[in-house]
Enzyme design. Structure first.
Site, mmCIF file in Angstrom:
data_model
loop_
_atom_site.group_PDB
_atom_site.id
_atom_site.type_symbol
_atom_site.label_atom_id
_atom_site.label_comp_id
_atom_site.label_asym_id
_atom_site.label_seq_id
_atom_site.Cartn_x
_atom_site.Cartn_y
_atom_site.Cartn_z
ATOM 1 N N GLY A 218 0.888 -1.201 -0.075
ATOM 2 C CA GLY A 218 0.084 -0.122 -0.039
ATOM 3 C C GLY A 218 0.927 1.206 0.062
ATOM 4 N N ALA A 219 0.351 2.219 -0.956
ATOM 5 C CA ALA A 219 1.778 3.314 -1.392
ATOM 6 C C ALA A 219 1.806 3.964 0.101
ATOM 7 C CB ALA A 219 1.079 4.169 -2.118
ATOM 8 N N ASP B 183 -1.158 4.774 -6.492
ATOM 9 C CA ASP B 183 0.167 4.708 -6.036
ATOM 10 C C ASP B 183 1.170 5.802 -6.582
ATOM 11 O OD1 ASP B 183 -0.949 1.692 -6.129
ATOM 12 O OD2 ASP B 183 0.872 1.766 -4.885
ATOM 13 N N LYS C 279 -3.158 -0.848 -8.683
ATOM 14 C CA LYS C 279 -3.063 -2.072 -8.618
ATOM 15 C C LYS C 279 -3.596 -2.404 -10.063
ATOM 16 C CE LYS C 279 -1.566 -4.306 -6.401
ATOM 17 N NZ LYS C 279 -0.198 -4.724 -6.915
HETATM 18 O O1 MRU Z 1 0.825 -3.934 -4.634
HETATM 19 P P1 MRU Z 1 0.216 -3.266 -3.394
HETATM 20 O O2 MRU Z 1 -0.548 -3.922 -2.587
HETATM 21 O O3 MRU Z 1 1.374 -2.473 -2.598
HETATM 22 O O4 MRU Z 1 -0.768 -2.386 -4.070
HETATM 23 C C1 MRU Z 1 -1.485 -1.251 -3.480
HETATM 24 C C2 MRU Z 1 -2.544 -0.663 -4.165
HETATM 25 O O5 MRU Z 1 -2.498 -0.426 -5.494
HETATM 26 C C3 MRU Z 1 -3.390 0.569 -3.673
HETATM 27 O O6 MRU Z 1 -4.506 0.641 -4.277
HETATM 28 C C4 MRU Z 1 -2.528 1.881 -3.357
HETATM 29 O O7 MRU Z 1 -1.411 1.712 -2.991
HETATM 30 C C5 MRU Z 1 -3.333 2.647 -2.638
HETATM 31 S S1 MRU Z 1 -3.139 2.222 -0.796
HETATM 32 C C6 MRU Z 1 -4.003 3.327 0.100
#
Ligand code: MRU
Length: 351
Positions: free
Chosen positions: A52-53, A241, A252
């Site tokens: 999660g970013a 992200d 994602k």
């Molecule tokens: O690969 P991840 O699980 O780190 O991807 C996360 C996402 O794509 C989330 O939608 C994004 O980071 C926003 S989290 C608030």
């Protein structure tokens, strides 16, 4: 919220540790791991113990604080260790801009020549990482409040991946918006994309929605067209992200498919994230680096091969939804509407 994705805690040896929930184990187990060095924190980001970013940005901040607290006593040597730690942490994952954002912020603070001793550097590093932590929570709450008018009562909401407290270390972004609307008494039902291949939706979002007592239905990623044709979906909301200057949004893998289905069915599509995810230095989505992850995430499920031996596989972890498919981008600074080049520049004016 009764759990914390990441915490700065006293360790058994009296020195601080970074404690993270191992998100690979949810929902089977809620287990934490303690980290005492920045290399292991970088590996935890890469292996998605934490993801999660905003949460990986925070992990990078605390990783650098660990390098400071546990690094050499000579200030010159400590500065070298910090530079090396920042480079290692920065290389952990490429797409979420929050990682580099947090490290740049930490390094800017630590570059102050007035920090002349190792103890001064340590104290500044810990204070800065803790400030990022506190601000994450506040930004999440402000995002939720800013989005509140966009969520109708009795809303069927489509969500992709995981954007809750596990993904930010705070209240959550897109999922925080949903949670806040629920807490304020609006009826909501969430369609949860399972989110192949790591199943952040089926495992993490479903688990978080259960903790929050919010009704939901987990659906396979490929069901979005069918669901939108057969159910009344009021809106889609996802995280981000990296948001490019023109409003293209990396998120994602599968987000773009969902946006296309939403667009075909006239369903508004929103992306929510903190201003630390908006990257005005990246002109368009085409300039965003897309992480390619190991093929085993596709070829195997729970260690069991599902594709024929030798099958060719591509595993992009993110995609880019073009700005034209977005109804709005919701940040803690306000809601940006098209044309995004102008609205994002306005919102980020003070950055
Ligand atoms: O690969 P991840 O699980 O780190 O991807 C996360 C996402 O794509 C989330 O939608 C994004 O980071 C926003 S989290 C608030």
């Amino acid at each position: 919220m009764t759990y914390h994705a990441i915490e700065w805690c006293p360790g058994a040896d009296g020195k601080p540790v970074v404690r993270m929930i191992d998100q690979r184990l949810i929902p089977e187990q809620l287990k934490t791991l303690d980290y005492i060095d920045f290399e292991a924190v970088a590996a935890a980001i890469r292996d998605m113990v934490i993801r999660g970013a905003p949460a990986i940005g925070l992990a990078a901040g605390y990783g650098l604080a660990l390098a400071a607290v546990r690094g050499p006593d000579d200030p010159g040597c400590l500065r070298e260790t910090l530079a090396q730690a920042a480079a290692t942490l920065r290389a952990a994952r490429p797409t979420a801009v929050n990682l580099g954002w947090a490290l740049d912020r930490m390094l800017a603070r630590l570059s102050d020549p007035a920090l002349a001793t190792a103890d001064a550097l340590r104290s500044a590093a810990v204070t800065e990482a803790q400030a990022i932590d506190a601000e994450n929570l506040q930004m999440d709450l402000d995002i939720a409040r800013n989005a509140f008018p966009l969520i109708p009562d009795n809303a069927n909401i489509y969500h992709h991946c995981n954007t809750g407290p596990l993904a930010t270390g705070g209240y959550g972004t897109a999922l925080g918006v949903i949670c806040y609307a629920h807490e304020q008494g609006k009826q909501v039902h969430v369609f949860v994309d399972e989110t192949r291949p790591r199943l952040q939706g089926a495992r993490l979002t479903a688990w978080e929605l259960q903790q929050m007592g919010i009704p939901f239905t987990v659906v396979p990623d490929g069901a979005s067209g069918h669901i939108m044709r057969t159910q009344k979906i009021d809106l889609c909301i996802v995280g981000c992200d990296r948001v490019a200057a023109n409003g293209d949004v990396a998120n994602k893998i599968g987000t773009y498919n969902l946006a296309l289905a939403a667009s075909a069915h006239g369903v508004p599509f929103y992306s929510a994230g903190p201003s630390s995810t908006v990257d005005l230095a990246t002109p368009t989505g085409g300039d965003i680096p897309i992480e390619m992850r190991p093929p085993e995430e596709i070829t195997h499920i729970s260690g069991v091969r599902i594709t024929p031996e030798g099958a060719s596989v591509a595993n992009p972890a993110f995609d880019v939804t073009p700005a034209a498919r977005l109804a709005a981008i919701i940040t803690e600074r306000g809601v940006a509407y098209p044309p995004f080049t102008e609205s994002l520049a306005r919102l980020m004016g003070g950055k």
